[in-house]
Design an enzyme around this catalytic site. Structure first.
Site, short mmCIF file in Angstrom:
data_model
loop_
_atom_site.label_atom_id
_atom_site.label_comp_id
_atom_site.label_asym_id
_atom_site.label_seq_id
_atom_site.Cartn_x
_atom_site.Cartn_y
_atom_site.Cartn_z
N SER A 197 55.70 26.70 65.94
CA SER A 197 54.26 26.91 66.14
C SER A 197 53.66 25.68 66.80
O SER A 197 54.27 24.59 66.77
CB SER A 197 53.60 27.12 64.77
OG SER A 197 52.21 26.90 64.82
N TYR A 226 51.16 25.35 55.84
CA TYR A 226 51.73 26.01 57.01
C TYR A 226 52.23 24.98 58.01
O TYR A 226 53.36 25.06 58.52
CB TYR A 226 50.67 26.90 57.65
CG TYR A 226 51.11 27.70 58.85
CD1 TYR A 226 51.05 27.17 60.14
CD2 TYR A 226 51.58 29.00 58.70
CE1 TYR A 226 51.45 27.90 61.25
CE2 TYR A 226 51.97 29.75 59.80
CZ TYR A 226 51.90 29.19 61.07
OH TYR A 226 52.30 29.93 62.16
P1 NAP Z 1 52.48 39.06 61.11
O1 NAP Z 1 51.91 39.97 62.13
O2 NAP Z 1 51.79 38.86 59.82
O3 NAP Z 1 54.02 39.52 60.83
C1 NAP Z 1 54.77 38.84 59.86
C2 NAP Z 1 56.09 39.56 59.72
O4 NAP Z 1 56.91 38.88 58.78
C3 NAP Z 1 55.93 41.00 59.20
O5 NAP Z 1 56.89 41.83 59.80
C4 NAP Z 1 56.21 40.84 57.72
O6 NAP Z 1 56.66 42.06 57.19
C5 NAP Z 1 57.32 39.79 57.76
N1 NAP Z 1 57.51 39.02 56.51
C6 NAP Z 1 56.57 38.36 55.81
N2 NAP Z 1 57.14 37.77 54.73
C7 NAP Z 1 58.46 38.09 54.76
C8 NAP Z 1 59.56 37.78 53.92
N3 NAP Z 1 59.43 37.02 52.81
N4 NAP Z 1 60.78 38.27 54.25
C9 NAP Z 1 60.93 39.04 55.36
N5 NAP Z 1 59.93 39.37 56.20
C10 NAP Z 1 58.71 38.88 55.89
O7 NAP Z 1 52.66 37.58 61.72
P2 NAP Z 1 52.89 37.09 63.23
O8 NAP Z 1 51.63 36.55 63.76
O9 NAP Z 1 53.65 38.11 63.99
O10 NAP Z 1 53.86 35.81 62.96
C11 NAP Z 1 55.25 35.90 63.12
C12 NAP Z 1 55.80 34.49 63.19
O11 NAP Z 1 55.20 33.79 64.28
C13 NAP Z 1 55.48 33.65 61.95
O12 NAP Z 1 56.57 32.77 61.68
C14 NAP Z 1 54.27 32.82 62.39
O13 NAP Z 1 54.17 31.61 61.66
C15 NAP Z 1 54.61 32.57 63.82
N6 NAP Z 1 53.50 32.22 64.70
C16 NAP Z 1 52.48 33.09 64.88
C17 NAP Z 1 51.45 32.74 65.79
C18 NAP Z 1 50.29 33.66 66.08
O14 NAP Z 1 49.35 33.19 66.74
N7 NAP Z 1 50.28 34.89 65.64
C19 NAP Z 1 51.51 31.52 66.45
C20 NAP Z 1 52.58 30.65 66.19
C21 NAP Z 1 53.58 31.03 65.31
P3 NAP Z 1 56.48 42.42 55.61
O15 NAP Z 1 55.24 41.73 55.12
O16 NAP Z 1 56.39 43.90 55.59
O17 NAP Z 1 57.72 41.90 54.95
C1 GCO Z 2 45.58 28.86 62.29
C2 GCO Z 2 46.50 29.83 62.99
C3 GCO Z 2 47.72 29.08 63.53
C4 GCO Z 2 48.54 30.08 64.33
C5 GCO Z 2 49.70 29.48 64.98
C6 GCO Z 2 49.30 28.56 66.08
O1 GCO Z 2 45.23 29.13 61.14
O2 GCO Z 2 45.23 27.87 62.96
O3 GCO Z 2 46.92 30.86 62.11
O4 GCO Z 2 48.45 28.53 62.46
O5 GCO Z 2 48.97 31.09 63.51
O6 GCO Z 2 50.58 28.91 64.08
O7 GCO Z 2 50.48 28.17 66.75
#
Ligand code: NAP
Ligand code: GCO
Length: 251
Positions: A142, A155
């Site tokens: 991230s 986080y």
């Molecule tokens: P999301 O839409 O909330 O999806 C999270 C996924 O993880 C869901 O499929 C959820 O399914 C699964 N999950 C949660 N807890 C779990 C566990 N204990 N075991 C197995 N599966 C689990 O989140 P997202 O935004 O796509 O984020 C995905 C990844 O990208 C995360 O690592 C997040 O930190 C990272 N990320 C996101 C962003 C952003 O802007 N969205 C930016 C940087 C990094 P269930 O709850 O049904 O298990």
């Molecule tokens: C926040 C956001 C971030 C994003 C992502 C950015 O609360 O600032 O959720 O943590 O999810 O990780 O890269």
């Protein structure tokens, strides 16, 4: 060099959001993708979408914090398929709170899923990769592997640790022709960030803070994921590629 034909890819946390989009992208590049999450219902729906698009997809239900579930399901996959060639550690959650209000439960939940979950899952999957002397591991880090903001200390700590775990894995396993790298997404609209996207003040701040002036589209992560999953990155080890619209390049 970007083809994934004949490869099996396991993407944790891929019933929705970035994981699902990355899985779809790897499948379109030729991989047989295995979706993962804690809900069979949502995984079945997600896998049906991909197979409905003519892609090769199945799913496996396990919680990345549960050692027994992981061992059982990874052994099953290894025995039923030719093994896992690509692992994307994507599962992650958010629970935003000020440190002074954060309970030990709030702290542990995020560290357990967003950091320890990658250790537990990869420790099982890498056994087959070491045996086959081939593997691709992609950890979804991230922006918060590098910077933080108020209410996300648990986080950011987890994601900072994930960057160093990526480097540690790369150092230990490069000799087995296993490349371990990370992707550091900027801000993308998913369930995780919905409270932020729905907040006009945060939305305005994000658009001003990001040189590209917008949120990322999840599909904009697919190219980097395919690159890191393919032969094109065979001499790439321990790097985190930030896909963030210029966020980290800017003060
Ligand atoms: P999301 O839409 O909330 O999806 C999270 C996924 O993880 C869901 O499929 C959820 O399914 C699964 N999950 C949660 N807890 C779990 C566990 N204990 N075991 C197995 N599966 C689990 O989140 P997202 O935004 O796509 O984020 C995905 C990844 O990208 C995360 O690592 C997040 O930190 C990272 N990320 C996101 C962003 C952003 O802007 N969205 C930016 C940087 C990094 P269930 O709850 O049904 O298990
Ligand atoms: C926040 C956001 C971030 C994003 C992502 C950015 O609360 O600032 O959720 O943590 O999810 O990780 O890269």
């Amino acid at each position: 060099m970007f083809s994934l034909t004949g490869k099996t890819a396991l993407i944790t946390g891929s019933s929705r959001g970035l994981g699902f989009t990355i899985a779809r992208g790897l499948a379109k590049a030729g991989a047989m993708v295995i979706l993962n999450g804690r809900s069979a219902t949502s995984l079945r729906k997600a896998a049906d979408v991909l197979t409905g698009e003519g892609l090769h997809a199945s799913f496996t239900v396990f919680d990345v914090t549960k050692e027994g579930q992981i061992r059982e399901k990874i052994n099953l996959i290894e025995n039923e398929t030719g093994g896992i060639h690509i692992l994307v550690n994507n599962a992650g959650i958010h629970r935003r709170k000020y440190l002074t209000e954060m309970t030990l439960k709030d702290w542990k939940m995020i560290i357990d899923i967003n950091l320890t979950g990658t250790f537990l899952t990869t420790r099982e999957v890498v056994k087959g990769m070491i045996k086959r002397k081939e593997g691709k591991i992609i950890n979804i880090c991230s922006l918060m592997s590098e910077v933080s903001r108020e209410t996300i200390a648990n986080y950011s700590t987890a994601k900072g640790g994930l960057k160093m775990l990526t480097r540690s894995m790369a150092v230990e396993w490069a000799k087995y022709n296993i490349q371990v790298n990370g992707i550091g997404p900027g801000y993308f609209k998913t369930d995780m960030t919905k409270p932020l996207a729905d907040d006009p003040e945060f939305d305005l701040w994000l658009k001003k803070r990001t040189p590209a002036g917008r949120w990322g589209e999840p599909e904009e992560l697919v190219g980097t994921a395919v690159y890191l999953a393919s032969g094109a990155s065979s001499f790439m080890n321990g790097q985190v590629i930030y896909v963030d619209g210029g966020f980290l390049a800017s003060v």
